[in-house]
Design an enzyme around this catalytic site. Structure first.
Site: not given
Length: 158
Positions: A110, A122
């Site tokens: 998360e 990411y």
């Protein structure tokens, strides 16, 4: 980032003796930091906890929990003054390798949408958004959502 530009690092298992340094970074980079107890509980629970050192200096860390086929990246952080130098990429690549070694097929995490640097890292590694956890994170006013990202560990990454 080119391998020749990556800083020389040591990735070592985190232990209780690292926690003062880990907490200095955690408190510096997060408005709502983990506590010493959170890190100690993670170590004692057998989570895969790592520190990243460069020239002996602790510059970052990662905490990975393994459950069945998934590895969950619970915390990955780099000292504010050391960000943008490849340490986050090294820690993320290491977390992915640890996940593979643990038998996980995916790495889940998360991230706050407001953490633009982390979201960019990411995405560069090929993580895909699979959901949103509403009101997941504490915020100065109310709560902030979390983007839920995943990466199949068999895939080639950045």
């Amino acid at each position: 980032m080119s391998a020749c530009l990556m800083p020389a690092v040591e990735l070592l298992p985190m232990n209780e003796h690292d926690l003062d340094e880990v907490l200095r970074i955690e408190i510096d980079v997060y408005a709502f930091p983990w506590s010493r107890g959170n890190f100690l509980d993670s170590i004692n629970a057998g989570y895969s906890c790592w520190v990243c050192r460069s020239a002996g200096e602790l510059v970052g860390y990662a905490v990975i929990m393994h459950a069945v086929d998934d590895a969950h990246l619970l915390n990955v952080s780099v000292a504010a003054r050391r960000q943008g130098r490849g340490f986050g990429a090294r820690l993320l690549a290491h977390a992915m390798q640890v996940g593979r070694e643990l038998g996980a097929t995916t790495l889940l995490l998360e991230v706050r949408p407001s953490n633009v640097k982390a979201v960019g890292l990411y995405k560069a590694f090929g993580f895909q958004q699979i959901g949103v956890r509403r009101g997941y994170y504490p915020a100065h006013v109310g709560r902030e959502d979390a983007l839920v990202l995943t990466h199949a560990l068999g895939e080639v990454s950045a």
